[in-house]
Design a protein around this motif. Structure first.
Motif, PDB file in Angstrom:
ATOM      1  N   LYS A  54      72.534 -37.540  -1.567  1.00 14.53           N
ATOM      2  CA  LYS A  54      72.918 -36.612  -0.509  1.00 14.53           C
ATOM      3  C   LYS A  54      74.236 -35.959  -0.909  1.00 14.53           C
ATOM      4  O   LYS A  54      75.092 -36.608  -1.503  1.00 14.53           O
ATOM      5  CB  LYS A  54      73.073 -37.353   0.809  1.00 14.53           C
ATOM      6  N   LYS A  55      74.383 -34.668  -0.598  1.00 11.04           N
ATOM      7  CA  LYS A  55      75.612 -33.944  -0.922  1.00 11.04           C
ATOM      8  C   LYS A  55      76.305 -33.536   0.369  1.00 11.04           C
ATOM      9  O   LYS A  55      75.697 -32.952   1.250  1.00 11.04           O
ATOM     10  CB  LYS A  55      75.282 -32.703  -1.761  1.00 11.04           C
ATOM     11  N   GLU A  56      77.583 -33.883   0.456  1.00 13.16           N
ATOM     12  CA  GLU A  56      78.413 -33.473   1.583  1.00 13.16           C
ATOM     13  C   GLU A  56      79.635 -32.781   1.024  1.00 13.16           C
ATOM     14  O   GLU A  56      80.408 -33.403   0.291  1.00 13.16           O
ATOM     15  CB  GLU A  56      78.795 -34.671   2.441  1.00 13.16           C
ATOM     16  N   LYS A  57      79.775 -31.514   1.345  1.00 10.36           N
ATOM     17  CA  LYS A  57      80.809 -30.655   0.763  1.00 10.36           C
ATOM     18  C   LYS A  57      80.611 -30.644  -0.746  1.00 10.36           C
ATOM     19  O   LYS A  57      79.595 -30.177  -1.212  1.00 10.36           O
ATOM     20  CB  LYS A  57      82.195 -31.092   1.183  1.00 10.36           C
ATOM     21  N   ASN A  58      81.527 -31.169  -1.525  1.00  5.52           N
ATOM     22  CA  ASN A  58      81.338 -31.154  -2.983  1.00  5.52           C
ATOM     23  C   ASN A  58      81.168 -32.569  -3.547  1.00  5.52           C
ATOM     24  O   ASN A  58      81.293 -32.781  -4.734  1.00  5.52           O
ATOM     25  CB  ASN A  58      82.505 -30.438  -3.671  1.00  5.52           C
ATOM     26  N   ARG A  59      80.851 -33.528  -2.679  1.00  9.30           N
ATOM     27  CA  ARG A  59      80.713 -34.924  -3.116  1.00  9.30           C
ATOM     28  C   ARG A  59      79.257 -35.380  -2.980  1.00  9.30           C
ATOM     29  O   ARG A  59      78.584 -35.049  -2.021  1.00  9.30           O
ATOM     30  CB  ARG A  59      81.626 -35.823  -2.298  1.00  9.30           C
ATOM     31  N   TYR A  60      78.821 -36.157  -3.961  1.00 11.46           N
ATOM     32  CA  TYR A  60      77.469 -36.710  -3.961  1.00 11.46           C
ATOM     33  C   TYR A  60      77.534 -38.203  -3.650  1.00 11.46           C
ATOM     34  O   TYR A  60      78.490 -38.876  -4.027  1.00 11.46           O
ATOM     35  CB  TYR A  60      76.817 -36.537  -5.335  1.00 11.46           C
ATOM     36  N   ARG A  61      76.523 -38.683  -2.966  1.00  5.95           N
ATOM     37  CA  ARG A  61      76.413 -40.123  -2.701  1.00  5.95           C
ATOM     38  C   ARG A  61      74.942 -40.471  -2.599  1.00  5.95           C
ATOM     39  O   ARG A  61      74.082 -39.602  -2.404  1.00  5.95           O
ATOM     40  CB  ARG A  61      77.145 -40.516  -1.434  1.00  5.95           C
ATOM     41  N   LEU A  62      74.639 -41.756  -2.753  1.00  2.00           N
ATOM     42  CA  LEU A  62      73.262 -42.198  -2.612  1.00  2.00           C
ATOM     43  C   LEU A  62      72.859 -42.080  -1.163  1.00  2.00           C
ATOM     44  O   LEU A  62      73.633 -42.386  -0.255  1.00  2.00           O
ATOM     45  CB  LEU A  62      73.101 -43.643  -3.080  1.00  2.00           C
ATOM     46  N   PHE A  63      71.634 -41.641  -0.931  1.00  6.48           N
ATOM     47  CA  PHE A  63      71.108 -41.517   0.430  1.00  6.48           C
ATOM     48  C   PHE A  63      70.662 -42.882   0.903  1.00  6.48           C
ATOM     49  O   PHE A  63      69.917 -43.569   0.214  1.00  6.48           O
ATOM     50  CB  PHE A  63      69.939 -40.537   0.463  1.00  6.48           C
ATOM     51  N   LYS A  64      71.148 -43.287   2.052  1.00 12.07           N
ATOM     52  CA  LYS A  64      70.776 -44.591   2.613  1.00 12.07           C
ATOM     53  C   LYS A  64      69.772 -44.360   3.728  1.00 12.07           C
ATOM     54  O   LYS A  64      70.105 -43.780   4.751  1.00 12.07           O
ATOM     55  CB  LYS A  64      72.006 -45.326   3.151  1.00 12.07           C
ATOM     56  N   SER A  65      68.539 -44.808   3.515  1.00 10.58           N
ATOM     57  CA  SER A  65      67.528 -44.664   4.552  1.00 10.58           C
ATOM     58  C   SER A  65      67.690 -45.787   5.564  1.00 10.58           C
ATOM     59  O   SER A  65      67.989 -46.913   5.214  1.00 10.58           O
ATOM     60  CB  SER A  65      66.125 -44.674   3.947  1.00 10.58           C
ATOM     61  N   GLU A  66      67.502 -45.461   6.782  1.00 10.45           N
ATOM     62  CA  GLU A  66      67.659 -46.447   7.859  1.00 10.45           C
ATOM     63  C   GLU A  66      66.367 -47.154   8.096  1.00 10.45           C
ATOM     64  O   GLU A  66      65.337 -46.708   8.064  1.00 10.45           O
ATOM     65  CB  GLU A  66      68.137 -45.762   9.148  1.00 10.45           C
TER      66      GLU A  66
END
Length: 86
Positions: free
Chosen positions: A74-86
């Motif tokens: 997932k990308k938020e602004k200019n940072r990427y992170r792993l998407f955590k599914s609930e």
């Protein structure tokens, strides 16, 4: 969709390294590119090679876009992170 259902995406060596880097925390594209160069060092024990693995910024963007499209990152602004599914 679960990460296990996306095995074909992670069959690529570079995408596995990107996911491995993002498992340590969210990063910008530049941080990922910088960390990409040092990812191999722990696997090589005491041997210090003079060759580094590099990825072009275009290839990195393509891999990140595929990981985004498949819902792994997932990308938020200019940072990427792993998407955590609930």
């Amino acid at each position: 969709m679960k990460l296990e259902d996306k095995n074909w995406v992670l069959e690529n060596y570079y995408r596995r390294l990107i996911v491995d880097i993002l498992m340590r925390g969210e990063k910008t594209e530049k941080e990922i590119e910088k960390e990409f160069k040092i990812t191999l060092s722990p696997y090589l024990s005491n041997y210090k090679p003079k060759v580094q693995i590099k990825i072009s910024s275009t290839s990195l963007k393509n891999h990140l876009n595929l990981l985004l499209r498949e819902g792994i990152v997932k990308k938020e602004k200019n940072r990427y992170r792993l998407f955590k599914s609930e």
